[in-house]
Design a protein around this motif. Sequence first.
Motif, PDB file in Angstrom:
ATOM      1  N   ILE A  13      -8.604  13.002   6.596  1.00  0.00           N
ATOM      2  CA  ILE A  13      -8.258  11.581   6.446  1.00  0.00           C
ATOM      3  C   ILE A  13      -6.898  11.317   7.078  1.00  0.00           C
ATOM      4  CG2 ILE A  13      -7.883   9.707   4.789  1.00  0.00           C
ATOM      5  CD1 ILE A  13      -9.709  11.058   2.848  1.00  0.00           C
ATOM      6  N   THR A  14      -6.851  10.433   8.075  1.00  0.00           N
ATOM      7  CA  THR A  14      -5.548  10.020   8.620  1.00  0.00           C
ATOM      8  C   THR A  14      -5.125   8.737   7.887  1.00  0.00           C
ATOM      9  OG1 THR A  14      -6.253   8.521  10.399  1.00  0.00           O
ATOM     10  CG2 THR A  14      -6.276  10.891  10.902  1.00  0.00           C
ATOM     11  N   GLY A  15      -3.811   8.579   7.756  1.00  0.00           N
ATOM     12  CA  GLY A  15      -3.321   7.460   6.941  1.00  0.00           C
ATOM     13  C   GLY A  15      -3.503   7.760   5.465  1.00  0.00           C
ATOM     14  N   ALA A  16      -3.596   9.072   5.153  1.00  0.00           N
ATOM     15  CA  ALA A  16      -3.923   9.472   3.780  1.00  0.00           C
ATOM     16  C   ALA A  16      -2.781   9.195   2.803  1.00  0.00           C
ATOM     17  CB  ALA A  16      -4.286  10.955   3.745  1.00  0.00           C
ATOM     18  N   SER A  17      -1.552   9.047   3.307  1.00  0.00           N
ATOM     19  CA  SER A  17      -0.448   8.754   2.389  1.00  0.00           C
ATOM     20  C   SER A  17      -0.412   7.258   2.060  1.00  0.00           C
ATOM     21  CB  SER A  17       0.885   9.160   3.026  1.00  0.00           C
ATOM     22  OG  SER A  17       1.143   8.324   4.142  1.00  0.00           O
ATOM     23  N   GLY A  18      -1.262   6.468   2.687  1.00  0.00           N
ATOM     24  CA  GLY A  18      -1.250   5.020   2.485  1.00  0.00           C
ATOM     25  C   GLY A  18      -2.071   4.603   1.279  1.00  0.00           C
ATOM     26  N   ILE A 180     -18.045   1.978  11.047  1.00  0.00           N
ATOM     27  CA  ILE A 180     -16.863   1.111  11.128  1.00  0.00           C
ATOM     28  C   ILE A 180     -16.720   0.433   9.771  1.00  0.00           C
ATOM     29  CG2 ILE A 180     -18.181  -0.820  12.169  1.00  0.00           C
ATOM     30  CD1 ILE A 180     -14.557  -0.152  13.080  1.00  0.00           C
ATOM     31  N   ILE A 181     -15.492   0.464   9.243  1.00  0.00           N
ATOM     32  CA  ILE A 181     -15.245  -0.092   7.903  1.00  0.00           C
ATOM     33  C   ILE A 181     -14.336  -1.307   8.057  1.00  0.00           C
ATOM     34  CG2 ILE A 181     -14.291   0.385   5.615  1.00  0.00           C
ATOM     35  CD1 ILE A 181     -14.717   3.409   6.271  1.00  0.00           C
ATOM     36  N   ASN A 182     -14.842  -2.480   7.688  1.00  0.00           N
ATOM     37  CA  ASN A 182     -14.082  -3.714   7.888  1.00  0.00           C
ATOM     38  C   ASN A 182     -13.851  -4.447   6.565  1.00  0.00           C
ATOM     39  OD1 ASN A 182     -14.015  -3.368  10.710  1.00  0.00           O
ATOM     40  ND2 ASN A 182     -16.062  -4.259  10.912  1.00  0.00           N
ATOM     41  N   PRO A 183     -12.790  -4.086   5.852  1.00  0.00           N
ATOM     42  CA  PRO A 183     -12.483  -4.831   4.626  1.00  0.00           C
ATOM     43  C   PRO A 183     -11.716  -6.113   4.933  1.00  0.00           C
ATOM     44  CG  PRO A 183     -11.524  -2.595   4.610  1.00  0.00           C
ATOM     45  CD  PRO A 183     -11.909  -2.932   6.018  1.00  0.00           C
ATOM     46  N   GLY A 184     -11.701  -7.025   3.957  1.00  0.00           N
ATOM     47  CA  GLY A 184     -10.823  -8.190   4.020  1.00  0.00           C
ATOM     48  C   GLY A 184      -9.461  -7.805   3.457  1.00  0.00           C
ATOM     49  N   PHE A 185      -8.746  -8.805   2.918  1.00  0.00           N
ATOM     50  CA  PHE A 185      -7.383  -8.534   2.427  1.00  0.00           C
ATOM     51  C   PHE A 185      -7.380  -7.579   1.239  1.00  0.00           C
ATOM     52  CE2 PHE A 185      -6.267 -12.631   4.460  1.00  0.00           C
ATOM     53  CZ  PHE A 185      -5.186 -12.177   5.203  1.00  0.00           C
ATOM     54  N   VAL A 186      -6.545  -6.562   1.347  1.00  0.00           N
ATOM     55  CA  VAL A 186      -6.339  -5.638   0.236  1.00  0.00           C
ATOM     56  C   VAL A 186      -4.862  -5.717  -0.121  1.00  0.00           C
ATOM     57  CG1 VAL A 186      -6.679  -3.266  -0.554  1.00  0.00           C
ATOM     58  CG2 VAL A 186      -8.123  -4.179   1.286  1.00  0.00           C
ATOM     59  N   ASP A 187      -4.575  -5.666  -1.406  1.00  0.00           N
ATOM     60  CA  ASP A 187      -3.196  -5.784  -1.857  1.00  0.00           C
ATOM     61  C   ASP A 187      -2.467  -4.457  -1.613  1.00  0.00           C
ATOM     62  OD1 ASP A 187      -0.898  -6.582  -3.035  1.00  0.00           O
ATOM     63  OD2 ASP A 187      -1.626  -6.391  -5.106  1.00  0.00           O
ATOM     64  N   THR A 188      -1.877  -4.309  -0.415  1.00  0.00           N
ATOM     65  CA  THR A 188      -1.158  -3.077  -0.067  1.00  0.00           C
ATOM     66  C   THR A 188       0.116  -3.458   0.690  1.00  0.00           C
ATOM     67  OG1 THR A 188      -1.903  -2.640   2.198  1.00  0.00           O
ATOM     68  CG2 THR A 188      -3.451  -2.041   0.434  1.00  0.00           C
TER      69      THR A 188
END
Length: 257
Positions: A13-18, A180-188
């Motif tokens: 997983i890249t971006g795994a610290s996010g 391909i994973i396309n979420p909307g707004f996530v609180d991050t």
Amino acid sequence: MAGAKYPWKVAWITGASGAICGEIARRLAAAGVTIAATARPGGKLDQLAAGGEGIKAYPADVLRPDELKATVAKIESALGPIDLALLGAGMYAPFDIRNIDLDGFHRSMALNVDGVINAVAAALPSMLARKSGHIAIMGSLFGYAGWPENGSYGASKAAVINLAESLKLELEGTGVAVTIINPGFVDTPLNAAYDPKKKLYVMSKERCARKILEKLGGKPYEIAFPTQVELFLKTVRSLPRALSFPLIRWFARMMQG
Ligand SMILES: NC(=O)c1ccc[n+]([C@@H]2O[C@H](COP(=O)([O-])OP(=O)(O)OC[C@H]3O[C@@H](n4cnc5c(N)ncnc54)[C@H](OP(=O)(O)O)[C@@H]3O)[C@@H](O)[C@H]2O)c1
């Protein structure tokens, strides 16, 4: 042993610290999947690896292709073949047409697009040799249609949506699946600079991770949510421009209140 719930033994997983990918890493590890977690070296990645049984830190910068190739080789020699490569390193840069932040634009394109293809180039050869593997790319609903004030992020996510389509078509019959994973707004923290008034249907990182993992094991081509926003953007995108531009303008104005 493969996680009973999921078809992968080892996930990179890249971006795994996010926020989102960290949550996914923890959930997969808890279900028995061994996680090779990549982000740049530092506290956030170390914290993730220290806090989760089955999560091992493999620090690397996704902007450095050779470093990523060496990282994949290290992971596969220590943990075994990568079954799932979830490519989530990404960033958002605000976009103001009257004062274009060129640096933000270039950094977003580099991280959100080059960072993805660098990781694909690192992970794909061994998947192709084994005739098995799964590449999942974090896109965004914003990649479906151009949106006011979103020139950096939207352009980068449209690019990876297009890239995923190419990969999907070319990898058919090779044993390597593409999602391909396309979420909307996530609180991050990623979208902290985005005007809160203009964020619709914001979800938590927990809900986002849950919705992704509900489907990802089935290796579908596309995972997108919330459905109402996905359908709105896809419908608008498919209309003649004489209709789509006024509709998007109207919607964007409505969000400004
Ligand atoms: N948040 C949203 O609303 C939303 C919606 C749809 C899609 N997404 C997408 O989902 C993904 C994750 O988003 P998020 O909100 O969870 O973001 P986040 O919390 O800001 O995480 C971003 C991740 O990218 C990593 N990263 C940044 N530069 C890197 C580099 N050069 N090399 C390696 N790793 C690097 C960061 O790690 P370090 O800084 O520790 O290196 C961090 O792990 C992104 O692709 C994003 O575009 C987000």
